[in-house]
Design a protein around this motif. Structure first.
Motif, PDB file in Angstrom:
ATOM      1  N   PRO A   1       0.625  -1.126   0.334  1.00 37.26           N
ATOM      2  CA  PRO A   1      -0.263  -0.135  -0.184  1.00 37.26           C
ATOM      3  C   PRO A   1       0.602   1.568   0.512  1.00 37.26           C
ATOM      4  CG  PRO A   1      -0.756  -1.350   1.856  1.00 37.26           C
ATOM      5  CD  PRO A   1       0.278  -2.003   0.659  1.00 37.26           C
ATOM      6  N   GLU A   2       1.686   1.447   0.525  1.00 39.67           N
ATOM      7  CA  GLU A   2       2.541   2.301   1.203  1.00 39.67           C
ATOM      8  C   GLU A   2       3.052   2.972  -0.682  1.00 39.67           C
ATOM      9  OE1 GLU A   2       6.628   2.316   2.725  1.00 39.67           O
ATOM     10  OE2 GLU A   2       6.696   4.669   3.210  1.00 39.67           O
ATOM     11  N   PHE A   3       3.860   1.593  -1.450  1.00 36.87           N
ATOM     12  CA  PHE A   3       4.471   1.757  -2.722  1.00 36.87           C
ATOM     13  C   PHE A   3       2.673   2.672  -3.513  1.00 36.87           C
ATOM     14  CE2 PHE A   3       5.105   0.332  -7.288  1.00 36.87           C
ATOM     15  CZ  PHE A   3       5.931   0.811  -7.082  1.00 36.87           C
ATOM     16  N   VAL A   4       1.920   1.937  -3.325  1.00 38.42           N
ATOM     17  CA  VAL A   4       0.675   1.963  -4.644  1.00 38.42           C
ATOM     18  C   VAL A   4       0.278   4.096  -3.974  1.00 38.42           C
ATOM     19  CG1 VAL A   4      -1.203   1.825  -5.181  1.00 38.42           C
ATOM     20  CG2 VAL A   4       0.033  -0.118  -4.535  1.00 38.42           C
ATOM     21  N   GLY A   5       0.437   4.407  -2.515  1.00 38.10           N
ATOM     22  CA  GLY A   5       0.235   5.733  -2.592  1.00 38.10           C
ATOM     23  C   GLY A   5       0.837   6.260  -2.957  1.00 38.10           C
ATOM     24  N   ASP A   6       1.913   6.061  -2.375  1.00 37.16           N
ATOM     25  CA  ASP A   6       3.278   7.154  -3.586  1.00 37.16           C
ATOM     26  C   ASP A   6       3.466   7.589  -4.749  1.00 37.16           C
ATOM     27  OD1 ASP A   6       3.976   8.286  -0.722  1.00 37.16           O
ATOM     28  OD2 ASP A   6       5.533   6.219  -0.883  1.00 37.16           O
ATOM     29  N   GLY A   7       3.452   6.047  -5.222  1.00 37.01           N
ATOM     30  CA  GLY A   7       3.688   5.942  -6.765  1.00 37.01           C
ATOM     31  C   GLY A   7       1.502   6.892  -7.006  1.00 37.01           C
ATOM     32  N   THR A   8       1.234   6.490  -6.938  1.00 40.07           N
ATOM     33  CA  THR A   8      -0.711   7.181  -7.090  1.00 40.07           C
ATOM     34  C   THR A   8      -0.112   8.578  -7.285  1.00 40.07           C
ATOM     35  OG1 THR A   8      -1.216   4.954  -7.309  1.00 40.07           O
ATOM     36  CG2 THR A   8      -2.762   7.497  -7.040  1.00 40.07           C
ATOM     37  N   ARG A   9       0.153   8.947  -6.243  1.00 41.14           N
ATOM     38  CA  ARG A   9       0.155  10.303  -5.866  1.00 41.14           C
ATOM     39  C   ARG A   9       1.073  11.004  -7.272  1.00 41.14           C
ATOM     40  NH1 ARG A   9      -1.571   8.688  -1.158  1.00 41.14           N
ATOM     41  NH2 ARG A   9       0.417   8.070   0.054  1.00 41.14           N
ATOM     42  N   LEU A  10       2.353  10.809  -7.071  1.00 44.91           N
ATOM     43  CA  LEU A  10       3.237  10.818  -7.589  1.00 44.91           C
ATOM     44  C   LEU A  10       2.543  11.228  -9.538  1.00 44.91           C
ATOM     45  CD1 LEU A  10       6.057  12.658  -8.489  1.00 44.91           C
ATOM     46  CD2 LEU A  10       6.282   9.864  -9.068  1.00 44.91           C
ATOM     47  N   ALA A  11       2.353  10.135  -9.631  1.00 46.54           N
ATOM     48  CA  ALA A  11       1.200   9.971 -11.123  1.00 46.54           C
ATOM     49  C   ALA A  11      -0.326  10.836 -11.010  1.00 46.54           C
ATOM     50  CB  ALA A  11       0.563   8.212 -11.300  1.00 46.54           C
ATOM     51  N   ILE A  12      -0.658  11.077 -10.180  1.00 52.36           N
ATOM     52  CA  ILE A  12      -1.943  12.418 -10.858  1.00 52.36           C
ATOM     53  C   ILE A  12      -1.456  13.478 -10.301  1.00 52.36           C
ATOM     54  CG2 ILE A  12      -3.704  13.299  -8.371  1.00 52.36           C
ATOM     55  CD1 ILE A  12      -4.185  10.982  -7.336  1.00 52.36           C
ATOM     56  N   ALA A  13      -0.544  14.189  -9.779  1.00 51.53           N
ATOM     57  CA  ALA A  13       0.785  15.384  -9.817  1.00 51.53           C
ATOM     58  C   ALA A  13       1.172  15.444 -11.244  1.00 51.53           C
ATOM     59  CB  ALA A  13       1.153  15.233  -9.258  1.00 51.53           C
ATOM     60  N   GLU A  14       1.680  14.504 -11.582  1.00 51.12           N
ATOM     61  CA  GLU A  14       1.947  14.769 -13.508  1.00 51.12           C
ATOM     62  C   GLU A  14       1.082  14.630 -14.590  1.00 51.12           C
ATOM     63  OE1 GLU A  14       4.013  11.395 -14.657  1.00 51.12           O
ATOM     64  OE2 GLU A  14       3.876  12.086 -16.538  1.00 51.12           O
TER      65      GLU A  14
END
Lengths: 455, 455
Positions: free
Chosen positions: A119-132
């Protein structure tokens, strides 16, 4: 398909109507009606919804907005809709490029996922993706990845619109023990978001070669009963189709049709290696396509016959796929690539003209996700999901045609302002709901972890 | 090909060496030697020439620069080399998109050119193009257009490096009465630039179907005697090759070979529709290729078998073609497209890896133009033609591999600083030799003229 409505409040010259937001733009391209470019008009928003599109002078006469924006060199278009993503994989962007597809998956991506996905990887990765995605004009994305609850939470908190297509795979993985377990977990997550206005759930049986008939049948039944969308990687390569025919005697499209999965609720992702029977099946059943040209090129997957599909009346939308195989989530760039590539594949420079490319990136995406009553075009009554693109850059001059410049010269860097459901999430390139410095720092932590510099 | 030399002044610990410029960069990718990424190194420039590349601490110890730059998040690479352009056509960017190739040419581009092309058009268009090229990292371009004296003057004044390939066409046009007239005018222009350090002349017989044998023979003789480069549109489409075979009995490559034009001085532009004999001819003669993927896609010209050409040891460089068929001059985007497309065309994701793509955009371009003793790589003794690309953008995180991020995530917008022959022409995205506001205003004048709003 939604049709334009008139604003529900009649115009009263003596009393201005208070609204939340009024946006004056040099150009507005509503997508519906098709091929229109409005000049010097305004878009009025109240309570997250588009209430009017009208000439600027009239707008200023009629509305008292709380918030007013002047987008003098910008074109306002519907927020872009990315119909295929694995957002969390942004953390693996550029991690293993230039390998043959199976080496890439088996030696690099799967081992990295096995080690790190949580979950931590998915949360961080998704937030990065959403920002992009927000910084490049995307307001809605469909996502397919493990721990979809982390993806859903990130989208909800950032204010984005999202279809969380939870992954269904028959073999055990970090998130689920088998297909039925995944379905159970996914449906529980759906219950959590049942009344959410922006985040919805869909089934994502991973691919024909990872999900068996029993699981697919179950999905077909649930999807029909619950009115849920389904998306699946399909005909990604000629090899996949060949192996399927060898193993099962059926082409993947035939098999899905037999199992009752090809329907207007179905979004088929990739779809290279298509024969005329495949195209007829799609046409007959009303299934949609997510075309991911940059991923298809980079992984040498093949060429989707987009011109032919569009000519057959099939709804083709655009997806970036995950950043590990792209290496970005820039929908304007993806749409540009789609437009250029479709011409060469069709052997006709008139194939996929600019206005049709923009429709693929907006209204076709909304249709593919089953949310075209809410988003995908700038029409009164729809949600105010908007993207404003600057056309004043030197490399966009002279400006003979704003629609041409948008599709053939703009990319994510030219996006300046973005709204989702009337809320401004990107303001002159600054994110309003995400902390860019924090995202950058977290990405650095993951880089070090994955490189083995941290544990 | 130039090889690395040691700086001519020996290191004396007691006396620092005064130099013009010292650039400290987070990464330096010299291209030669291949596949190297230097971290935290510095590049020293004196009198327009690279005098050293060395660790930062050593550089600060050894040199006293007049000018010092800290590029903390940037990767320093050789300036990009655009080997095929029609710079002035930037004024026709987006003027007539989405038409079939012959409609585009015959109904739109040629009539507009007939009406407007004159030295003023070429000067304004070329300055606009040079500004765009500098802002996206290009330091050298080869150009083929009418009134090459206007192009040459614009390049000279802006400080760019350029190969002015003057157009030779047998039929009358705005600039020349026939092929011999064009050759005469072009050679006179060559005399004007004979001793210019940055601007050189080359022959550009337009295409096999616009230049006859007599003119081509004459060019072959002059080029040989004067040591001049030649470039020509060749095998742009399958139709061109077919028609040539029907009309002449020869494929265009065969014909050029018979006329003595295929040699290491020859740059063949486009080169789709190649058979094994064509490839063998190129291999045998040492002729170069200018690959223009975005133009080939947008005009549906065809697919160049780049992976196959590179495997045959043929020197493949990259060109943007004119902005009317692209619609931009962004060499990083062009290189990215080349890398993605080559994989799909070859059916192998390992084809054209990032380092080879960067080589195509730099040293291969220098070889194609015959100036690889001067530019194309960061080597001591070569001109300081440099491009610095920011890799700190959010959509480039996490940064697992700077070379991958450069090719697969960067585009012209990420370019921050550019030097040509040691002179900084782009400084934190500001042009130092061109006035951006004036260019924008001139582009507006041409937009209005072409739209018939002005005369």
């Amino acid at each position: 398909m939604a049709t334009a409505k008139t604003p529900d409040q009649p115009f009263n010259a003596n009393k201005k109507q208070p609204i939340d937001t009024l946006i004056h733009a040099r150009w507005i391209i509503p997508v519906i009606p098709e091929q229109r470019v409005y000049e010097n008009c305004s878009l009025a928003i109240d309570d997250g919804t588009i209430v009017a599109i009208l000439p600027r002078s009239e707008a200023q006469h009629r509305f008292t907005p709380t918030d007013e924006h002047h987008l003098d060199d910008q074109v306002l278009i519907p927020g872009l809709i990315n119909t295929h993503n694995h957002a969390a994989m942004s953390l693996l962007r550029g991690f293993a490029d230039d390998h043959p597809l199976m080496t890439w998956l088996e030696k690099h991506i799967w081992p990295a996922e096995q080690k790190w996905v949580a979950p931590e990887f998915v949360g961080d990765g998704t937030r990065l993706a959403i920002a992009e995605m927000l910084k490049s004009g995307t307001t809605t994305f469909s996502d397919q990845y493990f721990f979809p609850e982390a993806t859903a939470g990130a989208a909800r908190d950032a204010g984005m619109r999202a279809q969380i297509a939870f992954p269904v795979i028959d073999f055990p993985n970090a998130w689920s023990r088998n297909g039925f377990d995944a379905i159970e977990k996914g449906l529980a997550l759906r219950d959590d978001y049942r009344s959410h206005p922006r985040v919805g759930l869909a089934f994502a049986p991973h691919a024909p070669y990872t999900v068996g008939d029993e699981t697919l049948k179950k999905i077909a039944i649930y999807a029909g009963e619950l009115g849920m969308a389904v998306q699946m990687h399909l005909h990604e390569t000629a090899g996949e189709v060949e192996r399927a025919v060898n193993d099962t005697g059926e082409r993947p499209t035939q098999r899905l049709h037999r199992l009752g999965l090809l329907s207007p609720e179905m979004l088929c992702v990739h779809m290279t290696a298509l024969n005329d029977d495949d195209i007829t099946l799609l046409q007959k059943t009303g299934a949609h396509i997510a075309h991911c040209p940059r991923s298809n090129l980079k992984l040498a997957s093949g060429f989707s016959p987009v011109g032919k599909l569009l000519a057959a009346g099939i709804n083709v939308s655009i997806g970036t796929d995950g950043a590990a195989s792209n290496n970005g989530l820039d929908m304007l760039l993806e749409t540009n690539t789609a437009a250029l590539l479709a011409k060469a594949v069709a052997g006709d420079a008139a194939t996929l003209p600019a206005h049709q490319a923009l429709a693929m990136a907006t209204i076709n995406g909304a249709r593919a996700l089953g949310i075209d009553d809410v988003t995908g075009s700038l029409e009164v009554g729809k949600a105010a999901d908007l993207c404003a693109v600057d056309l004043s850059a030197l490399e966009q001059q002279p400006l003979h045609d704003p629609l041409s410049q948008l599709i053939y010269t703009a990319n994510g860097h030219n996006v300046r302002n973005v709204w989702v459901a009337g809320k401004q999430l990107l303001k002159e390139r600054e994110l309003t709901t995400l902390n860019e410095e924090e995202l950058r720092q977290r990405a650095g932590v993951w880089r070090d972890r994955i490189a083995g510099r941290l544990n």
